[in-house]
Design a protein around this motif. Sequence first.
Motif, PDB file in Angstrom:
ATOM      1  N   GLU A 193      -8.922   0.080   6.130  1.00 59.77           N
ATOM      2  CA  GLU A 193      -8.841  -0.305   4.720  1.00 59.77           C
ATOM      3  C   GLU A 193      -8.638   0.917   3.833  1.00 59.77           C
ATOM      4  O   GLU A 193      -7.810   0.897   2.909  1.00 59.77           O
ATOM      5  CB  GLU A 193     -10.117  -1.048   4.311  1.00 59.77           C
ATOM      6  N   TYR A 194      -9.390   1.969   4.119  1.00 56.13           N
ATOM      7  CA  TYR A 194      -9.272   3.185   3.325  1.00 56.13           C
ATOM      8  C   TYR A 194      -7.881   3.791   3.464  1.00 56.13           C
ATOM      9  O   TYR A 194      -7.271   4.230   2.474  1.00 56.13           O
ATOM     10  CB  TYR A 194     -10.328   4.199   3.758  1.00 56.13           C
ATOM     11  N   ASP A 197      -5.322   1.726   1.490  1.00 52.31           N
ATOM     12  CA  ASP A 197      -5.491   1.966   0.050  1.00 52.31           C
ATOM     13  C   ASP A 197      -4.935   3.336  -0.339  1.00 52.31           C
ATOM     14  O   ASP A 197      -4.303   3.490  -1.398  1.00 52.31           O
ATOM     15  CB  ASP A 197      -6.970   1.889  -0.332  1.00 52.31           C
ATOM     16  N   GLN A 200      -1.141   3.218  -0.355  1.00 46.94           N
ATOM     17  CA  GLN A 200      -0.660   2.516  -1.547  1.00 46.94           C
ATOM     18  C   GLN A 200      -0.743   3.416  -2.777  1.00 46.94           C
ATOM     19  O   GLN A 200       0.192   3.467  -3.587  1.00 46.94           O
ATOM     20  CB  GLN A 200      -1.468   1.247  -1.777  1.00 46.94           C
TER      21      GLN A 200
END
Length: 253
Positions: A193-194, A197, A200
């Motif tokens: 997830e990190y 992110d 992005q």
Amino acid sequence: MARAARERPPRTSVWLEGKAHRRRGGGQPSGLDRDRITGATVRLLDAEGLAKFSMRRLAAELNVTAMSVYWYVDTKDDLLELALDAVMGEMALPDPDAPDADWRDQVRALAGEFRALLVRHPWVSALVGTFLNIGPNNLAYSRVVQRVMRRTGLPAKRLTSAISAVFQFVYGYGTLEGHLSTRAAATGRSMDEYFQDALQAVGEAPQAADVMRESREIMEARGGETVEEMLERDFDFALELLIAGIEAMVARQ
């Protein structure tokens, strides 16, 4: 000022002058011993990091006074050096004298153990090289590394360079991987997830657009469904490049 800095003596070591086994005078604090103190230090460093560690915090964890801890160690640095050597003892070391052992497999094993240690205990990176690192566990690891590297066939004058190439690579890789894991945990997200992110956020930065566009093909070709898989593939191949380089240099002798 500059002269004073140059004349400052090098940092001493808890392993010198009997400091690792010395006890202060007076009564021994109830329920304490050096192993318990060192173990609690490692747990605190793992949980809270090096920046938040203090003797006062350690004493609170042990439910004793700070002076009770100082009965066993002279300084905070001494305790950090004890903790560093304690975790160095977690690594499983191959037998460098095994007659049928392949040095390549043993280099892979040593590199993998060191990398895992750096990721498991991110605070270790900041302490390696800060101290003399002459505790028994660190010396045992260094001895095995040297003996394994001797079996590569490189001349003695090239061994330190080969050791640096392999294990400074591992140090850098494990340090960055440990930073990534720590940062992800601090944000309450998984590494996947990190990472997504972060990609992005970088992709939305105009100044990074060209670099990201050029990097996309390389990143897609790397493969791997998770960050862990990507890190494993990169580490394994990079290590194989170093091993192949050693073989090439041996063949050139």
